[in-house]
Each structure stands twice: as structure tokens, then as C-alpha cells.
Design an enzyme around this catalytic site. Structure first.
Site, PDB file in Angstrom:
ATOM      1  N   GLY A 150       0.853  -1.113  -0.051  1.00  0.00           N
ATOM      2  CA  GLY A 150      -0.257   0.294  -0.074  1.00  0.00           C
ATOM      3  C   GLY A 150       0.558   0.948   0.165  1.00  0.00           C
ATOM      4  N   GLY A 200       0.853   5.429   0.877  1.00  0.00           N
ATOM      5  CA  GLY A 200      -0.325   6.469   1.209  1.00  0.00           C
ATOM      6  C   GLY A 200      -0.215   7.769   1.150  1.00  0.00           C
ATOM      7  N   PHE A 253       1.526   9.380   3.717  1.00  0.00           N
ATOM      8  CA  PHE A 253       2.620   9.368   3.967  1.00  0.00           C
ATOM      9  C   PHE A 253       3.837   8.809   4.462  1.00  0.00           C
ATOM     10  CE2 PHE A 253      -0.107  11.905   6.442  1.00  0.00           C
ATOM     11  CZ  PHE A 253      -1.135  11.243   6.974  1.00  0.00           C
ATOM     12  N   VAL A 268       3.223   1.262   2.396  1.00  0.00           N
ATOM     13  CA  VAL A 268       3.498   0.052   3.377  1.00  0.00           C
ATOM     14  C   VAL A 268       4.331  -0.705   2.948  1.00  0.00           C
ATOM     15  CG1 VAL A 268       1.963  -1.416   5.106  1.00  0.00           C
ATOM     16  CG2 VAL A 268       1.290   1.293   4.326  1.00  0.00           C
ATOM     17  N   LYS A 305       5.431   0.026   7.480  1.00  0.00           N
ATOM     18  CA  LYS A 305       5.033   1.932   7.587  1.00  0.00           C
ATOM     19  C   LYS A 305       6.254   2.636   7.379  1.00  0.00           C
ATOM     20  CE  LYS A 305       1.556   4.689   6.705  1.00  0.00           C
ATOM     21  NZ  LYS A 305      -0.296   4.597   6.730  1.00  0.00           N
ATOM     22  N   ASP A 307      -9.099   9.267  10.792  1.00  0.00           N
ATOM     23  CA  ASP A 307      -9.367   8.551   8.956  1.00  0.00           C
ATOM     24  C   ASP A 307      -9.784   6.870   8.948  1.00  0.00           C
ATOM     25  OD1 ASP A 307      -7.352   7.731   6.248  1.00  0.00           O
ATOM     26  OD2 ASP A 307      -9.318   7.967   6.461  1.00  0.00           O
TER      27      ASP A 307
END
Ligand SMILES: *[C@@H]1O[C@H](CO)[C@@H](O)[C@H](O)[C@H]1NC(C)=O
Ligand SMILES: *[C@@H]1O[C@H](CO)[C@@H](O)[C@H](O)[C@H]1NC(C)=O
Ligand SMILES: *[C@@H]1O[C@H](CO)[C@@H](O)[C@H](O)[C@H]1NC(C)=O
Ligand SMILES: *[C@@H]1O[C@H](CO)[C@@H](O)[C@H](O)[C@H]1NC(C)=O
Length: 957
Positions: free
Chosen positions: A638, A640, A642, A645, A665, A769
Site C-alpha cells: 500500500g 499512502g 505518509f 506499506v 510502514k 481516517d
């Protein structure tokens, strides 16, 4: 002219010796002095009388012999002269006394000083002389005073001086860098010595017992050197007034102590006895009582002496200082002490004394310092301490004292330090404190209660009242304590706001108000601008008005529109970047847009819940690099806002073959500029533990191979996909449809996690979120909320960067309306997101679905319907299809619940009606969570309890 004739005549008349001098010397004393003056700096012009055209015997500081105008004494005391001593001074052969004390003179003592054979007094103390003491000084057979103290002389002190200067009366070398040993026969060579001051040097060796043969000795000061060996004996020193042997490496035993004190029996003038800071052991004999009744200072502190404090101390009626601290003395404090009316200092701290503190203070009218901390005294503080009117320093900390602090203590107007920390004192403090001199008040770690007094003490520097039971609010008046440097009120029950007046405290270095029940806004100015000095954690109801406050203190932004209102008791939330509300809203949006879409790529590796034994406590950049196959694309699950992952396969250190799969992450430093408090916040996250939260296992904060900052969170890997995939399976055939009970269970799981973050974490954490993508499901269909708290690691830069490129696209979805209208992130915002998620679970339509037309969001859409309409929009798969309805209850056995079909009458209608009721109830919970005004929304706790009720009725079907 006259004086030259005079000298020539003298030379002619005087004996051979003087003739030689005159003939070999072109310089007269006058020329020598003028030459000396020419190289001095004389800032006060003190030597203005030293002129060519005047008789040098009339000059300032100069005294001449009656015959011949030879200089006999030179006294230039305290004139701030700087410069060096020229060798020519050694030609002042008639000089008897040379006193250059207290100037700024430097350089070495010229070896020509050995020629000053008439010299009786050489005083160079308190200058900046350097170098070694010239051995030639040993020629000065008439020398009786040698004062070289407080300079920077170095090297070994020449022992020849001890052998040759038998006329020495006063020898002071204190405070230089001199070394060397005292010769064995030291005392025999210096029969007239009265003052021997060698303190603060590096003298070493054993102190010779012969010292007591210098029978005129009055003062012996050998303190702060490196003398070792047994403590010496001092028989015969009838005139001894001061014996200072402190801070060496002297040793003793019980029997040596006996001999030592006996050796001082005849020193009937003894006033000061200090043997502190050595390695003395054993007990003190009761013959201590044979010491002089003139004793004023008795100091044995900082040794390893044991036994009890010797008897007979009442003999020392002149005692002003009793210093027995830092030993192993046991027993009770002798009541005899109470007879010592002149006592000014009673120091017995750090011993093993016990029992009650006797009520002996009534006579201590001169007592100035009372230090008895770190013993095992019990009972109450005697009120008679209030009689010690001159008491300045009261230290009774770290004992076992109980009861209240006698109010008399607070009337001691001269008290500068009140240290009562670490007892079991209770009761409250007087409502007002006015102790003019008080600088330090330390009453932490007791059981004190009541309000914080109004303190009117201008000079108070340190106020520590931590870990008590103080309640009420922090008085505004604390802001008037202009000198305050440290204020520690932590771990009490204080309520109300943090007074803005604390901003005024200019000298504040440390402010600790943590772990109270304080409320409202953190002031922004003064000490609050340098937050490394401020600790406010553990106050659930405070909030910050600035990013800085939020970041450093881990509190949330205060709600807009309530600025400056002290009672805006906002729930604490997670720090979100950006002072403006818009940024907050964008932030949450960004989370959505940049969320883990890649989780769909999950390869369904079966996740074994391997215990993490063996996983290193600190996972390094290297470990992560290895585990993620050098951050390979195949490991990427993933990406995102920031960072990314990755799936990481970590070796468990105990065995190469054992591995565990974890999610890593990795924070993109360019985007997120992870805050400096990353580690601290990770610590918080690591301590956040709930079965329905994806567990943060550890964090990694280091540098990568390029030397850039590398920050990562290592979390449990949940392999079964997420709620989004389950609600919207790409392929109805292969995707397993969620049953009603499963949906309820997931809702309860999510609600439990959020309830925990909001109500059981300290400080509370706001997710910000919450959405189906962030609800991960494991193989047992237990939901785990992911990415909670990660917004902590956002920086302002990141949100600004994205805000410019972010397209809003009308996908407000899960974000509470107030986020777009000037509100700030809060737990109520999370509740809104949860409500949307709950509705979505039953409607099975994304909030971005076309069905929600412009201006109509899911909330409005749903709330505008009556119950019947509501059921029309519910995921029809839940209601219409019998095959689904049997399916509904079929897969819950793992939860150990009676999930089997219980519609025993076979009536689908019955079941359908009941199911509809339950679905409608669940949706009403959703609606209660998405109320427009935050204050109208339920809390997660309320929502959770309602969901449990619904589940019970579903199970009862
Ligand atoms: C004394 O002075 C004379 C002439 O001024 C000089 O030649 C001589 O070297 C000097 N002697 C000393 C010892 O300075
Ligand atoms: C010595 O000189 C320093 C400056 O070099 C000055 O500050 C100090 O006051 C002087 N001390 C005395 C005793 O004159
Ligand atoms: C004393 O002298 C030493 C060199 O001999 C020098 O390093 C040191 O700084 C001096 N100390 C003081 C206080 O002047
Ligand atoms: C010691 O002092 C006495 C009296 O002042 C004096 O007579 C004697 O010469 C001195 N002894 C020495 C060795 O200087």
C-alpha cells in the site's frame, strides 16, 4: 647627587660584604624600583609617587632602613597591579618584607629571590603566579612567613624549604597545584611553625606523626589533598585551635578513632575539628567527650563511620556546627543535642538514624540549617522547630514522617529552603504563604491535600508539590512569583485551566503540570513557547492553539470559535497539522485519497499468529531492508500520504528458519518530515493495545544507506483483506458475502477499537481516517482498525504540499461536516466517520456513490427516509434472498456464539421482520453518530453499548 655621595660614603665605611655589593651593582634600589614600575600595569595609578625626581624612601609602599636608604619593606597590597616580577628585585638585599598580595601579578618567582637573605616575610598570595617554587627560596634562613596561597604554582614543593627554613612560623600554600610529600621528620625541622596551610593542592603520602613535634602549631589545614594512610595522631599540640583534614584518603578503625580522639585531649583550645570526606570507618569512641569544650565545629561527615552518635555531646556548649552527615550512624538522635544553645548547623542527613525526632528545638535560637533528610525518622515533625527563629534551611525529606506540617514552620520568616519531600505527611498547607526569604519549597511525594496555597513570596525559585493529593485549581497568583524557575505540580488532582498568568514567569526553566485533571487551552506565550521545558501529559482535557503545542505536548488543537475561552473543555485529540481548519479537512481527505489501495493485492499468505519472541527489540534499517527484499515492489502492499506499506518477512533471531510476516510502514521523509517526537509517539502507539487495533510492534528510527533519516513503524500483518473488499467484492461468486451477524460483529469490533482510543487511551487518540479500507479483517473475520494515530507523524509541510494538488472531487464521504466549516479534528469527528461506516455496511454503497446527488450526502439521504424507505435502501442481499439469510448465521462459530439459525418455526417472515428491526436499529445508531452538530452525536461508548444490545437481539432470533 646627595644620595649617591651618601652611598659611596657608606660603601667606603662599611665592611667587605657591603663593598662587594656596591661594586658589583650598577643599580641602586631606586633604579630597581623604577625599572620594576616601568613594566607594571598600574590601573589605579597607585605608584604615581614613584618618580625619578623624588627620594624612593618616600614612595608609596616603600620603607627604607634608617641608614643608607636601602629598601627594607615593599608593601603593594591590593592595587590591581599586573605584570611580572623582574629578577632585579633580587638585588634588594636589605629587603625584609615583601608583600605583593592581592594583585594581578603573573609569571614565576625569580630564582634571584634566593638572594634576599634578609627576607622575613614573603607574601605573594592571591595573584596569578605560575611555575614551580624556586628551590633557592631555601636560602632564606630568616624567613618566618611564606604566603603563596591562591596562585597557580605547580610542581613539587621543594622539601629543602622544610629542612632549611627552621624559622618558619607561617606557611601557607593553599589553593595552588603543588604536589609532593611531607618528609617523615617534618615536625622536627619546623619547631616554630604555628600555621601550616597546605589545603587545596595535590600533596600526597602519609601525614607524618612527627607533625605534632611542631608543638606551636595552632592551625593545621591539610584539607583537599591526596594524603592517605592512617589518620595521624596529634599529641602535644596544646595550642591547636583548628585541625582540618577533610577530603583526603585517610583511613581509620574503631581503635584508631579512639587513639585519634585521645591524642587531641590536650588540645584544650581546639575550636574546629574537621575530618570529613575521608575513608574513616568504625565507631566513634565516647572519649569524644574529652575534646575541648571550646569546640565550635565538629565535622566527621562523609565517611563510613557507624555505631551511634557518641554520648557526652552536651559538653560542647560552644558548638555551632554539628556535621555527622553521610555516614552509617544508627540509633536515635541524642536528646543532649537540645542543650547546645549556640548550634547553627545541625547536619545529620544520610545516615541510618531512626525513631522520633526528639522535641529538642526549643533552645536552638541560632539554628540556621537543619538537615536530617535520608534517615528513617518516624513520627511527627516537632512543632518546636517553630522556635528556631533564625532557621533558613529546613530539610527533613526522605524519612518516614507522618502527620501534618506544623503551621509554625510556615511562620519562619527567614526560611529559604523547605524540603519535606518523600515522607507521609498529610493534611493541607495554610491558605496563604508569606515567607519572605523562601526560595525552595519542595513537598513532593507526600500525602498532602487541599488547595494550592496563595503564595506571596517574591524570591521563590523552585516550587515542587508533585505526587500529592492537592486538588482545586492552580491559583492565578502563581504567575506573580516572578523569580520562579521550576514549578512541578504533577500527579495531583488539580482541575480547571492552566492559568495564563504562568506566561509571565520569565525565568521558568521547568514546568510540570502532568497527570492532573487540567482543562482548556494551553497558554501560548512565555515558557509555553519553549515546550521542551513543559510537561502537560496526562491531562485529558487540555488542548493547544498552535501546532507547536500540539506536536510537543501531544495534545490537540482547540475547537475554533472557542479561542480564549478557558472552559472550552474539548476532548483531547491527536495532533493534526495546520492551524487552519481547512488544512485539517484536507488532511483527512488526503488520507482517503492516498490510502492503501494496494491491500487488494494481498496474496492471502496465511497469517500465523506467531508469537514475536526472538524478534529484536530494535529493528534496524538493515533488518527492514532485508525483510522487505530491499523494499521491492512485490512486497509493497500500500501507499499512502505518509509513505508506503510493505510486507516484511523477518527472521526470528533464535532460528534462521523461523520467520514472521509483519507490515512495515515506511514514512516518506520528504512528504511527512516526521516529527522529532516520532520515537516518543511510537512509544505511545506501542502501548496502545486492543484486540481490534492493528498492533504496532515496534518502531525504527535511524538512517538509511544514503544517510537520510529513516522512520518506520512495524505492525502486525493482517492478511485477509479489508472491509471495503468484503462489502464490494469484485466477484460475487468468489467473494464471501458478509452475513448480518458478521456485519454487526465487525461494527462492534470497530466501535470497540474506537471506544478504546477515545476513552481508554491517555491522552485519547483520534483516528481521523476511519473508513472501510482501514478496517482489516483477519481469517476469523475479526476486524482490526489500522492506521490509527498515524496522523501524528504528519508535518505542516506535508499537508501544505498536498493541499495544493489535492482534488476535492466532492468525495467528502467520511469526514465530519465541521471539518470543512471551521471545526477541528476531534473524537466527535471520528464518531461521524464511524456513523457513515456503519450506514455503509448496511446500505453497501460508498458515500461517493452516484446515488448521493449533489448536495445530498449519505447522512442526509438516510435521515430523510422513514423506516420503510430505510429498509428499501438496505443491502437487499441481507433481506430478500433466503439463501443469503441462511448464510447470514452460518459462519460465526469461531466466535463461540450460538449463531445458528434459531428461526425454529421455519418462518422466514418472522425472521425477516426481526432482521429488519435489527438492521433499522443499527442504522439509527449510524444516524445518531452522524448528527450535524458534534455535540448531538453519540460517543463511541454509547454507540458500542447500543450495538451490543442489537447483537443480543439478533442472537436471540
Ligand atoms: C655597570 O655599569 C658599567 C658602565 O655603565 C658597565 O660597563 C658594567 O657592565 C655594569 N655592570 C653590571 C654588573 O651591570
Ligand atoms: C585582574 O585582571 C582582571 C582582568 O584581566 C580584572 O577583571 C580583575 O578585576 C583584576 N583583579 C584584580 C585583583 O585587580
Ligand atoms: C594554571 O596553569 C596551568 C599551566 O601550568 C594552566 O593550564 C591552567 O589553566 C592555570 N590555571 C589557572 C586557574 O590559571
Ligand atoms: C623560634 O622562636 C623563638 C622565639 O621567637 C626564637 O628564639 C627561636 O630562635 C626560633 N627558632 C628558630 C629555629 O628560628
Amino acid at each position: 647627587m646627595i644620595h649617591i655621595q651618601h652611598i659611596l660614603l657608606l660603601c667606603f665605611l662599611l665592611d667587605n660584604f657591603h663593598l662587594i655589593i656596591c661594586n658589583n651593582n650598577n643599580n641602586t634600589d631606586r633604579d630597581i624600583l623604577l625599572s620594576f614600575k616601568s613594566q607594571l600595569t598600574d590601573p589605579n595609578n597607585a605608584l604615581s609617587s614613584w618618580r625619578q625626581d623624588s627620594n624612593h624612601c618616600t614612595w608609596y609602599g616603600v620603607n627604607c632602613s634608617k641608614l643608607g636608604e636601602r629598601v627594607q619593606s615593599l608593601t603593594l597590597l591590593g592595587l590591581s597591579l599586573s605584570g611580572t616580577l623582574p629578577p632585579q628585585l633580587g638585588q634588594l638585599h636589605n629587603l625584609q618584607s615583601l608583600d605583593f598580595s592581592v594583585n594581578n601579578l603573573t609569571g614565576e618567582i625569580p630564582s634571584t629571590f634566593g638572594n634576599l637573605i634578609s627576607l622575613e616575610n614573603l607574601s605573594l598570595k592571591r595573584n596569578k603566579f605560575i611555575g614551580e617554587i624556586p628551590i633557592e627560596l631555601g636560602n632564606l634562613h630568616n624567613l618566618s612567613r611564606l604566603q603563596l596561597s591562591v596562585n597557580n604554582f605547580t610542581g613539587k614543593f621543594p622539601t629543602s624549604i622544610f629542612f632549611n627554613l627552621s624559622s618558619l612560623v607561617f606557611l601557607s600554600l593553599t589553593q595552588n597545584n603543588l604536589s609532593g610529600e611531607l618528609p617523615q621528620n617534618f615536625g622536627n625541622t619546623l619547631p616554630n611553625l604555628t600555621i601550616l596551610a597546605l589545603a587545596i593542592n595535590r600533596f600526597e603520602g602519609v601525614i607524618p606523626n612527627s607533625i605534632s613535634n611542631s608543638s606551636h602549631l595552632q592551625i593545621i589545614d591539610l584539607a583537599n589533598n591526596r594524603f592517605h594512610g592512617p589518620i595521624p595522631l596529634f599529641n602535644n599540640l596544646k595550642n591547636l585551635t583548628q585541625l582540618r583534614l577533610g577530603n583526603n584518603f585517610l583511613t581509620s578503625t574503631t581503635s584508631l578513632n579512639l587513639k585519634f580522639f585521645d591524642s587531641l585531649r590536650n588540645s584544650s583550645q581546639l575550636q574546629i575539628l574537621k575530618v570529613n570526606g575521608n575513608n574513616l570507618t568504625g565507631e566513634l569512641p565516647n572519649s569524644v567527650a574529652y575534646l575541648s569544650g571550646n569546640l565550635q565545629q565538629f565535622c566527621v561527615s562523609n565517611n563510613q563511620l557507624n555505631g551511634s552518635i557518641p554520648k557526652g555531646i552536651n559538653k560542647f556548649q560552644n558548638l555551632t556546627s554539628f556535621a555527622f552527615e553521610q555516614n552509617y550512624f544508627t540509633g536515635e538522635l541524642p536528646i543532649e543535642l537540645g542543650t547546645l544553645k549556640k548550634l547553627e548547623q545541625l547536619w545529620i542527613y544520610q545516615n541510618r538514624l531512626f525513631g522520633e525526632i526528639p522535641d529538642i528545638f526549643g533552645n536552638f535560637t541560632n539554628l540556621y540549617e537543619l538537615e536530617i533528610r535520608n534517615n528513617q525518622f518516624s513520627g511527627r515533625i516537632p512543632a518546636s522547630i517553630g522556635q528556631c527563629k533564625k532557621l533558613s534551611y529546613l530539610d527533613m525529606g526522605m524519612n518516614k514522617l507522618v502527620g501534618v506540617i506544623p503551621t509554625e514552620i510556615f511562620q519562619l520568616s527567614g526560611l529559604t529552603t523547605l524540603y519535606l519531600r518523600g515522607n507521609s505527611l498529610n493534611g493541607s498547607l495554610p491558605p496563604e504563604l508569606k515567607m519572605d526569604q523562601l526560595e525552595f519549597m519542595i513537598v513532593s511525594d507526600n500525602k498532602l491535600s487541599g488547595n494550592i496555597p496563595k503564595i506571596e513570596v517574591n524570591g521563590l525559585k523552585v516550587l515542587q508539590m508533585a505526587r500529592n493529593k492537592f486538588s482545586g485549581s492552580i491559583p492565578n497568583s502563581l504567575g506573580d512569583l516572578a523569580s520562579l524557575e521550576t514549578l512541578d505540580l504533577s500527579s495531583n488532582n488539580l482541575t480547571g485551566p492552566i492559568p495564563e498568568s504562568l506566561e509571565e514567569l520569565k525565568y521558568m526553566v521547568t514546568l510540570n503540570l502532568s497527570f492532573n485533571k487540567l482543562e482548556g487551552e494551553v497558554p501560548m506565550n512565555g515558557v509555553f513557547m519553549n515546550l521542551s521545558q513543559v510537561d502537560l501529559q496526562g491531562n485529558k482535557k487540555i488542548c493547544g492553539l498552535s501546532n507547536q503545542v500540539m506536536h510537543k505536548l501531544g495534545v490537540t488543537l482547540c475547537v475554533a470559535g472557542k479561542k480564549n475561552k478557558r472552559n472550552s473543555l474539548l476532548p483531547i485529540i491527536l495532533p493534526i497539522i495546520g492551524a487552519t481548519v481547512l488544512l485539517v479537512s484536507i488532511l483527512c481527505l488526503m488520507w482517503m485519497l492516498y490510502s492503501f489501495k494496494m491491500e487488494k493485492k494481498d496474496d492471502k499468505t496465511s497469517f500465523s499468529s506467531t508469537p514475536l519472541k526472538g524478534l529484536p527489540q530494535n529493528i534496524s534499517y538493515g533488518d527492514i531492508k532485508l525483510a522487505t527484499n530491499n523494499f521491492s515492489a512485490t512486497n509493497l502492499v500500500g501507499r499512502g500520504g505518509f509513505g508506503s506499506v510493505y510486507k516484511g518477512v523477518f527472521n526470528i533471531s533464535t532460528s534462521e528458519s523461523q520467520t514472521t510476516t509483519l507490515a512495515v510502514k515506511v514514512f516518506d521523509q520528504k512528504q511527512s518530515k516526521a516529527s522529532q517526537s516520532f520515537s516518543a509517539e511510537c512509544e505511545t502507539l506501542k502501548n496502545v493495545r486492543h484486540r481490534n487495533l492493528v498492533k504496532v510492534i515496534t518502531s525504527c528510527s535511524s538512517t538509511d544507506h544514503k544517510g537520510d533519516d529513516f522512520k518506520a513503524l512495524v505492525m502486525h500483518f493482517i492478511p485477509n483483506g479489508n472491509l471495503e473488499m468484503s462489502l464490494y467484492p469484485e466477484d460475487l461468486e468468489s467473494g464471501s458475502l458478509l452475513t448480518l451477524l458478521q456485519r454487526l460483529n465487525i461494527a462492534i469490533d470497530v466501535a470497540s477499537a474506537m471506544d478504546y482510543l477515545h476513552h481508554d487511551c491517555d491522552p485519547p487518540i483520534v483516528h481521523c481516517d476511519l473508513k472501510p479500507l482501514n478496517v482489516l479483517l483477519d481469517e476469523d473475520m475479526v476486524a482490526h482498525v489500522a492506521d490509527f494515530g498515524l496522523a501524528r507523524f504528519l508535518s505542516q509541510n506535508a499537508s501544505e504540499k498536498h493541499s495544493s494538488t489535492l482534488e476535492l472531487n466532492g468525495s467528502i464521504g467520511y469526514i465530519a461536516p465541521e471539518y470543512g466549516l471551521g471545526g477541528k479534528a476531534s473524537t466527535r469527528g471520528d464518531v461521524y466517520s464511524f456513523g457513515i461506516l456503519l450506514l455503509e455496511m448496511f446500505i453497501a454503497k460508498k458515500p461517493t456513490d452516484e446515488i448521493f446527488k449533489e448536495g445530498l450526502n449519505m447522512n442526509n439521504f438516510v435521515s430523510e427516509m422513514d423506516a420503510k424507505q430505510l429498509l428499501n435502501i438496505v443491502d437487499q442481499r441481507l433481506i430478500n434472498h433466503y439463501e443469503y439469510s441462511t448464510h447470514i448465521f452460518s459462519s460465526d462459530s469461531h466466535r463461540g456464539e450460538s449463531g445458528d439459525i434459531s428461526y425454529s418455526d421455519g418462518s422466514n417472515t418472522y425472521w425477516t421482520d426481526k432482521a429488519k428491526e435489527c438492521i433499522a436499529s443499527a442504522m439509527r445508531i449510524g444516524l445518531s453518530c452522524v448528527a450535524y452538530h458534534p455535540k448531538d452525536r453519540w460517543t463511541m461508548r454509547e454507540a458500542l453499548s447500543k450495538l451490543h444490545v442489537i447483537k443480543q437481539s439478533v442472537l436471540g432470533l
